[in-house]
Each structure stands twice: as C-alpha cells, then as structure tokens.
Write a protein that holds these residues in place. Sequence first.
Motif: not given
Length: 619
Positions: A421-441
């Motif tokens: 599940g490491a590739g599905e992790v998203e980094l939480a952010h105070p102002f925005d949402t982020h894509p999953p790690l695998a997609q960003r890579l």
Amino acid sequence: MSRPSVKAPTPGFAKTFVWPALLIFAVPAASLWFFNHVEASFDADALQGIIQGVNADDGLSPEEKTAAIQFFTENPVSKLEASGAVDLDLPAQLRFYYATFRWMIRLSLWSLAAGLIVLALVGACIPISMRSPPAQYLCLSAGWHVLRIYGAFQAIVTGVLLIALSFWVTAFWFEAYFVKLIIIAGVLALAGIGAVIAGIFKRTPIVNRVAGKPAVSAANAPLFQRLREICDKVGTTPPDNVILGIDNNFFVTELPVTVNDQTYEGRTLFVSLSLLKQLHDEEADAILAHEMAHFSGNDTLYSKKIAPLLNKYAHYLGSLRQGGAALPVFYFMNFFRALFELSLSRLSREREFRADRIAREATSAPAVAGALTRVIAYAAYRRKVEQQLFEEEVALEEANVAERIEQGFPEFAASFLAQPGAGEVELAHPFDTHPPLAQRLEAIGLRLEMPETRSLLALAGNGRWFERIADAAELERAQWDEFEEQFRNYHEQSLPYRYLPATEEERAVVVRHFPAVTFAGKEGALTIDFEKLSFAKWSEPLLFAEVRQFQLTDGGELQISFARGEKGKQKTAIKLKKFPNQQEIVDALNRYWGRYQSAVAYRRQLAEGAANEAVKSDA
C-alpha cells in the motif's frame, strides 16, 4: 499536523450526499399533494351543495339546471374564487381556507421549481469549474451566492409549509388540531429561519496558526540565497516569509499566517527543520523547487481567493445543520459542497503534478522521487512513533518523540517502499490534496517497482540544508520540547478515560482528574466519584458498573435503572429539584459517567484486539 493518509472505504456518494439532498423536495412535494387533495375535497363538497341548490331552485328550467351543474363541474369553486370571475358569496371563513390552500400550493410549486433550477444551474457550474483556476473561482463564487439565497428562501418556505401542515393534516383527516404539534412546527420553522440568518451574517475570520519561528534573512543568508537561485530557475519571486518549524511537511501559502500571535502577510514558505535533517541536499532542492512552483503558477493566489468562500460555506453549513426546518437545506447545500470538492481536488492534484514536473526540470527525477518518498515515509514513521507512545498505559516521564524518530527512521525508510500500500499513500497538506505516491512517481518518469526507485531511501539523508540554517539545532530542540510537553500532558489527560483502576497508581491518576464531588440537598447529600454514586437516602452506594441507564424527567427527577446481585433489575430515583444546583449535578454526572463508559469501551476494545491477535497466532 500533516500526516500521510491512505484512502479508507467510505459510503457511496449517492447514499452520503445525493439521497439526503433530495429531502429538500420532501416537504414541498408532500404539501403540494396534500393541499391539492384538500382543495379538491372542499371543491367536491361545494359542488354537492351547489347541485342540491340548483336542483331545488324551481325558478330554473331543466336546461338551465343542466347548464349550471355542468359549469360548476367544469369550473371548481377554488378556481372561480381565485379568479374572482363569479361572485359566489362564500362565507368569509371558507374564502380564507381557499386562500390558504391556494398559497400553500403556490409556495410548494415555487419551492420545487426553485430547487430544480438551482440543481441545474449550480450543477452546470461543476464541470465548468474543472477547466481552470479562474473558472473554478468564478463558479464557486457564483454558486455560493445562488445557494445562499436559495437556502434562505427554502428555509422560510419549508417553515411556512410545516406550520400549515401541522394544523391542516389533523384538522382535515381527524377534525381536530393539536396546539403542541403546531408549536413544535413553529419552533422548527423559527429555528430554521434563525439558522439561515445566522449563517448569512455570521463573521467567518480565517486564522491560520502555524507553529514555528520566522527565519531572519540576515542570519540565514545561505538559505535565502539558495531560495533566490531556485526561484530564478522556477521563474518566480522569493517568498516574503520563511517559517521554520518541526511539522512533517513543507508548504506555501498567500493566506495570512499567525505565528506566536503575530500575523504575516504575503507569500509564506514553511520549512520543516526535522525533515531537512533527513533529506539529501538535492532532495531538499527538489522539494523547495516544488513549493516555489506553486507561486509561479498562481496556485497560492487562487487558493487565497477561494479559501474565504469555502470558509463561509463551511460556517453556513454548520449553522444550517443546527437549524430545525433548515436541515433539508443543509443536506442540499452539502451535496453541492461535495460536488465542488471534486473540482477542488482535481485542480489541486493537477497543480501538484505541475509542481513536480517543474521541480524535476530544476533538479532531477531521482531528487524529486527521493524527496517525495522520504517526506511521506517520515510522516508515516512519526505517526507510528506518536501512536506507540500514546498507547502507553502509564504516565510518560518524557515524550521523547524526536529521539525515537531519529533513531528508528533510517531503518524504517529503507524498507518503506516495499510495504504493502505504499504507492497509495497521499501526503496530507494544510491547504491542498495530493495524488497518491505511485501516480506522482509515474508522472516524473519512475515507477514504484523499479529497482532504482526502491533504492531511493537505502541511504540516510546527509542533512546539509539543516546545517546551513543558523541555530537550526537550538530552534528545532526548543520546538520539540514544547511539542513533547504538550503531548505528554495530553497523554496523561487521556489515561483516566482508559482506566478501570486495578492498581493504586491507576486509581491515583483517575482520582486526580475526577475527585469526588458532593452536593447538598433537602433530602441529604449526593456524592459522585469516578466509580459510584452515594446518596444519603440509600443504604449503600450505587456502582457505575451496576447502572444500566440514567434518565432525567421533565419534572427534574433522575431515574436510575440498575442490576444488582440476585435481585436483578431494579430502579431508584433522585429528586434533583430538591438540590439548589441541579444543572451542576447533571453536568458532573455526565462527565463522570462518560469517563466510566469510555474506560469500559476502551478495555473491551483492548480485549477484542488481544483475542484477534491470538486467533491470528493460532492460525
């Protein structure tokens, strides 16, 4: 604080948002059917009377009688009364009834039509808002104003219809009316209207508090020089403020931020000292280039414009949710807020892909990938450390979060990408949402399963950026000391809600937070402590473990159901009205009983967890 997040299963969109939103049509639709039905019934009764009168009129010929009956059959009394074309000489009360039916039908139709129009208009804004940040801002702004006006109109109409229904439903079908029912409907209506007014006029200031310390440019020349170089590559101007903290993220914003009660305007960059210590210098370059790219694309500018709208929307929803007859309006508004979130998330993620791409051009793909994975791994490990500490069953002499992270993170990071599940992790952010790690890579040309990707975190970071910041170690240690003290205090405050004291040490912790309180009354003293109630009229105390239910009657009597020994279920009562401080007793009982129930639930959860682990071990 920011932390990595993994998507959890959630109820379907229709069940969560769509079906509740349709409640907005329930009251007007029911009113439309009911008042049309009542009006038709009155028309039928009136027609029967007219037919009898016409047939009894000897002055009319058979042909005239037939023509008159046909006319009134084709033209119901309600329509003739509304048009005023014929003077029917109806009693004043009957005219009032018809006017009431007529207006309730009109209000119902207007309400249904307005709902459908708003559904279409605001619904059309959603796909348009996905085209660009300016389109998103304009659609959200227009949608907010339309929905706010519609919400006010709908709350008023719903309130009026509820009051009318509360009288006419019983009056028509049971030939009686109930004052309490009408009063309840009136209270719901007034609450709904009040909620709308409160939501519209309530001030909604945005205060973004950030824990950290502003970096002084004179003392941090290397930091600001490197930021200028990165900004030149990215094509933007340097930030106005740099805040140094220990959060597990980096972020930028153009919203005002408050640090130690001082507000900073303009472009602000938050830099995590703790993360800089873990990053290679090229990874730090990459992550700072990513953040500066948000400035170059006006991402933070539109976030600044949209944030007040979202804040007002949130406060408006909060007011509607508490507002009686306005509750259907809340669900309707919440449905569109969920739709707007689809647009917000989509553009936010596109901004993240764009910033990653620019950071790759300014540095390299491995540097960006290393920064992403190391930051996400760090956030995951910090969360794990904090969770393990918080689960400790005794008071912490020290909450050494920073020390534990520094000691264990290198080993954790080295194996992080191999975790399920490491590739599905998203980094939480105070102002925005982020894509999953695998997609960003993948967006920067790497895949999670590639050997070079898996080896990104094999070596610990060199922390050179951390060393370039003046007094970095002292700044970080001071903030960790403050954080760990708060963490330790919060942990200690949670312990009484976990204990069903089995030792003197546990008992001391609970008693410290929940000391016995005594209330004097006309029938004797009542004492509440962490495990029981003692009342002067009782021969023995009543343990919380024996209690099944507390119930407070309208007359101020506290009724208690309990089970004890061979007698089984029993009841007793305390007349709280005989105490001068009735509300204080109720508040204390809620607090002490709530603590006991929380501890029971916690112990049950621990036992179930242990049982599940045992089953897994046996398997």
